[in-house]
Design a protein around this motif. Structure first.
Motif, PDB file in Angstrom:
ATOM      1  N   ARG A  74      42.795  46.813  29.023  1.00 58.17           N
ATOM      2  CA  ARG A  74      43.070  48.243  29.167  1.00 58.17           C
ATOM      3  C   ARG A  74      43.735  48.471  30.523  1.00 58.17           C
ATOM      4  N   VAL A  75      45.012  48.843  30.509  1.00 57.65           N
ATOM      5  CA  VAL A  75      45.799  48.994  31.732  1.00 57.65           C
ATOM      6  C   VAL A  75      46.545  50.322  31.707  1.00 57.65           C
ATOM      7  N   ARG A  94      49.373  39.662  33.165  1.00 56.07           N
ATOM      8  CA  ARG A  94      48.944  39.042  34.432  1.00 56.07           C
ATOM      9  C   ARG A  94      47.425  38.944  34.483  1.00 56.07           C
ATOM     10  N   ILE A  95      46.766  40.039  34.181  1.00 60.90           N
ATOM     11  CA  ILE A  95      45.302  40.055  34.263  1.00 60.90           C
ATOM     12  C   ILE A  95      44.697  39.100  33.245  1.00 60.90           C
ATOM     13  N   ALA A  96      45.263  39.051  32.047  1.00 60.02           N
ATOM     14  CA  ALA A  96      44.725  38.168  31.001  1.00 60.02           C
ATOM     15  C   ALA A  96      44.838  36.705  31.397  1.00 60.02           C
ATOM     16  N   ARG A  97      45.779  36.377  32.299  1.00 59.85           N
ATOM     17  CA  ARG A  97      45.930  34.990  32.743  1.00 59.85           C
ATOM     18  C   ARG A  97      44.948  34.627  33.845  1.00 59.85           C
ATOM     19  N   THR A 108      39.010  48.377  32.963  1.00 60.45           N
ATOM     20  CA  THR A 108      40.143  49.300  32.957  1.00 60.45           C
ATOM     21  C   THR A 108      40.844  49.158  34.300  1.00 60.45           C
ATOM     22  N   ALA A 109      42.116  48.811  34.267  1.00 64.86           N
ATOM     23  CA  ALA A 109      42.876  48.604  35.499  1.00 64.86           C
ATOM     24  C   ALA A 109      43.902  49.714  35.670  1.00 64.86           C
ATOM     25  N   TYR A 110      43.957  50.267  36.872  1.00 63.84           N
ATOM     26  CA  TYR A 110      44.966  51.260  37.244  1.00 63.84           C
ATOM     27  C   TYR A 110      45.894  50.623  38.269  1.00 63.84           C
ATOM     28  N   ARG A 155      43.876  40.026  42.181  1.00 60.43           N
ATOM     29  CA  ARG A 155      42.914  38.943  41.979  1.00 60.43           C
ATOM     30  C   ARG A 155      41.612  39.205  42.738  1.00 60.43           C
ATOM     31  N   HIS A 156      41.747  39.660  43.968  1.00 61.58           N
ATOM     32  CA  HIS A 156      40.563  39.963  44.761  1.00 61.58           C
ATOM     33  C   HIS A 156      39.691  40.997  44.054  1.00 61.58           C
TER      34      HIS A 156
END
Length: 357
Positions: A74-75, A94-97, A108-110, A155-156
């Protein structure tokens, strides 16, 4: 929030969203939630404000996005970013990797411009996390000679998301780091020596193991992705991860610690046997050790936990019933302890059940 840490200039951020809503949580998620941790530029301060997020006026694009890994992330991306940086599908990929477990599906990423991020996180923070939400800039942040790339910050923050969904009793993994890494990094012993300060967002920010975990996660994941820059600018050098710490971090992500390991042993005391039974108990991880000893009827045995030297007494057992002795101890850096049962009173069988971290 008090001023965060220094480093040359850069600092990532992880502030707890305390109002945005709990959302779904994994069964291993720690409770209660700690004070919001944050990573800032030198001399700045602030916390994540869900109210500011709601009132920011940012126009978002995105939602649940199916990625090439077969997972859904969820982005939401700010339309104020340059077109090439404002594609939700790209950020979801990117996040899924990232190295991850099932907690990925709860995120949920903003992704926003730096001013928008700072408007939500407060002060001059570069990003923040809390309760299954993270907010990070969609562009690299050129700060001094080092800077911070968008993926470093992302990543952090994801490292904090992992910690939020890991258990490390009796401590909170968001502040102390997950179980395996925290044990290898000797967090408990460092805290006891006042060399680490979980949850500290002020003068001892650089010694906050929650931030050291997030940076270790970043380095571990960068190495898996073939990135070898290995910058380490916001956390004390003493927390820089060893090879063992990096391996522990990966295990914490892919094979989370869930519950203690239970072992049993028994000994029958007879007239011809020694009156003292020494039972080694390896303790590879820090945490709560609970030992239950069942004695023979009318037994008055003494039960004690010894350090690895087999002389130093760490804890004594307490009688909790006619035949039961209970012993508890917080393992804090000891990797081998010994249970000592000294026969007193009646002879017969003694049963030991130990739940170790």
């Amino acid at each position: 929030m008090a001023p965060g840490r220094l480093a040359p200039l850069a600092a990532l951020s992880a502030a707890l969203l305390v109002v945005l809503g709990a959302g779904a949580r994994s069964t291993a998620a720690p409770t209660p939630l700690p004070e919001a941790p944050s990573l800032f530029l030198a001399g700045s301060e602030g916390t994540f404000s869900a109210a500011r997020l709601a009132q920011s006026g940012v126009e978002w694009r995105g939602g649940p996005i199916a990625t090439s890994t077969g997972e859904t992330v969820r982005v939401f991306v700010s339309t104020a970013l340059p077109p090439e940086r404002a594609v939700p599908e790209d950020w979801a990929e990117r996040i899924a990797r990232f190295t991850h477990g099932p907690e990925l599906g709860l995120l949920t990423a903003y992704i926003a411009t730096l001013p928008e991020v700072q408007g939500v996180c407060g002060g001059r923070a570069l990003g923040c996390y809390g309760r299954n939400r993270l907010i990070a800039p969609g562009e690299d942040v050129p700060l001094g000679m080092t800077g911070a790339t968008a993926e470093e910050i992302l990543r952090h923050e994801y490292g904090h998301h992992v910690a939020f969904h890991r258990a490390n009793p009796p401590w909170n993994a968001l502040d102390w780091g997950p179980k395996r890494w925290a044990s290898v990094a000797d967090v408990c012993a460092r805290v006891a020596r006042k060399e680490a300060f979980p949850g500290n967002q002020g003068a001892n920010y650089a010694l906050n193991p929650g931030e050291a975990w997030a940076e270790t996660y970043r380095l571990m994941d960068e190495r898996k992705a073939g990135i070898t820059t290995a910058t380490w600018t916001i956390v004390a050098p003493g927390f820089y991860p060893s090879e063992e710490a990096l391996q522990a971090a990966e295990a914490d992500v892919l094979d989370p610690w869930i519950r203690p390991t239970t072992v049993t042993a028994e000994r029958t005391f007879a007239r011809s046997t020694r009156k003292t039974w020494l039972l080694p108990l390896p303790t590879p991880l820090d945490g709560e050790l609970r030992v239950s000893v069942t004695l023979p009827r009318r037994g008055a045995h003494d039960v004690a936990l010894l350090a690895g030297d087999r002389r130093t007494v760490l804890a004594h057992g307490t009688r909790t019933g006619p035949r039961r002795v209970l012993l508890t101890h917080t393992v804090c850096g000891q990797r081998n302890v010994v249970l000592r049962v000294t026969q007193r009173g009646a002879l017969g069988r003694v049963l030991v059940t130990a739940a170790r971290p």
